[in-house]
Design a protein around this motif. Sequence first.
Motif, PDB file in Angstrom:
ATOM      1  N   ASP A  22     -30.368  37.468 -70.187  1.00 21.96           N
ATOM      2  CA  ASP A  22     -29.883  36.353 -71.003  1.00 21.96           C
ATOM      3  C   ASP A  22     -30.406  35.038 -70.429  1.00 21.96           C
ATOM      4  O   ASP A  22     -30.662  34.934 -69.228  1.00 21.96           O
ATOM      5  CB  ASP A  22     -28.353  36.261 -70.933  1.00 21.96           C
ATOM      6  N   ASP A  35     -30.861  36.134 -75.767  1.00 26.18           N
ATOM      7  CA  ASP A  35     -30.555  37.431 -75.148  1.00 26.18           C
ATOM      8  C   ASP A  35     -31.791  38.310 -75.299  1.00 26.18           C
ATOM      9  O   ASP A  35     -32.143  38.724 -76.406  1.00 26.18           O
ATOM     10  CB  ASP A  35     -29.332  38.022 -75.866  1.00 26.18           C
ATOM     11  N   ASP A 191     -23.991  38.870 -76.782  1.00 31.22           N
ATOM     12  CA  ASP A 191     -23.085  39.968 -77.138  1.00 31.22           C
ATOM     13  C   ASP A 191     -22.392  40.557 -75.913  1.00 31.22           C
ATOM     14  O   ASP A 191     -21.478  41.365 -76.055  1.00 31.22           O
ATOM     15  CB  ASP A 191     -23.817  41.055 -77.941  1.00 31.22           C
ATOM     16  N   GLY A 192     -22.807  40.130 -74.724  1.00 30.02           N
ATOM     17  CA  GLY A 192     -22.084  40.517 -73.508  1.00 30.02           C
ATOM     18  C   GLY A 192     -20.676  39.938 -73.496  1.00 30.02           C
ATOM     19  O   GLY A 192     -19.790  40.435 -72.800  1.00 30.02           O
ATOM     20  N   ASP A 230     -22.757  44.399 -69.953  1.00 34.39           N
ATOM     21  CA  ASP A 230     -23.982  43.694 -70.342  1.00 34.39           C
ATOM     22  C   ASP A 230     -23.969  42.312 -69.681  1.00 34.39           C
ATOM     23  O   ASP A 230     -22.938  41.847 -69.205  1.00 34.39           O
ATOM     24  CB  ASP A 230     -23.988  43.566 -71.870  1.00 34.39           C
ATOM     25  N   ARG A 284     -32.356  48.199 -72.900  1.00 29.43           N
ATOM     26  CA  ARG A 284     -30.903  48.240 -73.024  1.00 29.43           C
ATOM     27  C   ARG A 284     -30.282  49.618 -72.817  1.00 29.43           C
ATOM     28  O   ARG A 284     -29.112  49.676 -72.508  1.00 29.43           O
ATOM     29  CB  ARG A 284     -30.476  47.674 -74.379  1.00 29.43           C
TER      30      ARG A 284
HETATM   31 CA    CA Z   1     -26.952  41.529 -74.556  1.00 27.62          CA
END
Ligand code: CA
Length: 415
Positions: A22, A35, A191-192, A230, A284
């Motif tokens: 990120d 991200d 989105d973490g 994440d 990921r």
């Molecule tokens: Ca992420």
Amino acid sequence: MVTSLAAVALSHVGKVRSNNQDSGYAGASLFMVADGMGGHAGGDVASAIATNRIKEIDHAYPTAEEAQIALQSALLAANGLLAETVFEHPELTGMGTTVSALIRVDGKIAFAHIGDSRIYLMRQGELKQVTTDHTFVQRLVDTGRITEEEALTHPRRSVLMRVLGDVDSSPEIDTWTADTYAGDRWLICSDGLSGVIKQEVIAAILANVQSPTAAAERLVRASLDAGAPDNVTVVIVDIDRATADGIREPVTVGSAASPVLFEQEPSAHTRALRLPGLRLHSSRPATGPTHFEPQTDDYLDELIEEDQRRARRRKLTWLLSGILLLIAIVLAVVVGYEWTQSRYFVGESGGKVAIFQGVQQNLGPISLSHVYQKTDVSVSSLSDYEQQQVQDTINASSLQDAQRIINQLSDDSSG
Ligand code: CA
């Protein structure tokens, strides 16, 4: 007219990832989160390149519309830069990044957004997401195939439909402008945060923690407390609130805060996974589902079909489990009944002593015993004590044992 602004950017690698892919930036007018994704160092390279390119346009704009145009061209320029970087470093093929950015121009905000990072607005105690995720599941929600609830746990929830990267030379970027008022609090996050912490919890922190720095720390802490699978990045921008943290320098966090390093060796893994018309962003899977960058509508259809196949498989699995359970129950009943029929006891039937097969207990309305053999011995011919015993029933260890008990009783009655 907006006169003051307080902002903060915070990024944490999380508890599972080995590197931070990120990037975040809180500047004078520009605020953003990126991200990244991609094999090996690809993800951090992508978000850092995009962030460093986009922050070049952090200055005052006469109108929000001009800021919007500047954002649009900066994101496209970043996209071109990513493609160039991949051309020079083929081992980074497939890298990409989300970007969610805003520029404040007095009482207005210009936005640019691609991917699944999010921008929220907290206004008068209400938190509202102002961006739409460019994800496969969001498309399923939009087309009414699944509910918002189902989207939260969908196995493909992190499959992205659009990102900046080396895939598309003119990616579709959402840009727009909106008014902002004194007291507004804007949150940009990866989105973490939004994929880990419930929106109600985010809202409660933003509503109750006055200092933007403390609020950002609380949000990152919440994600860490939830296991932080994440990287988590948070940028908070407060408009005209009495919370200004003093004089502020632009701050860059996450991978864009470090010099960009390139891998020397091409990644065989990334290469092997390249398919025509479909790229695998392969960094990921360490913790979550893989990100794909779909190229065609066929791919969407393919994903939908896969989803339906999965649903059918799930149904079949349930059906099979149900059948197996039923078989197990029937077997247990049969075995249990067989066992009861290997038992005998002595009792009374129609005034005579009789041998019963089964057990004295009943299973609801079902009797688990029946007369096996009636004798000529009248219960009334027995002693009071024996009569009582027979009426209460006498357990026998076997048929022979039951016959022995009867013989004893008849001996007693005749003797
Ligand atoms: Ca992420």
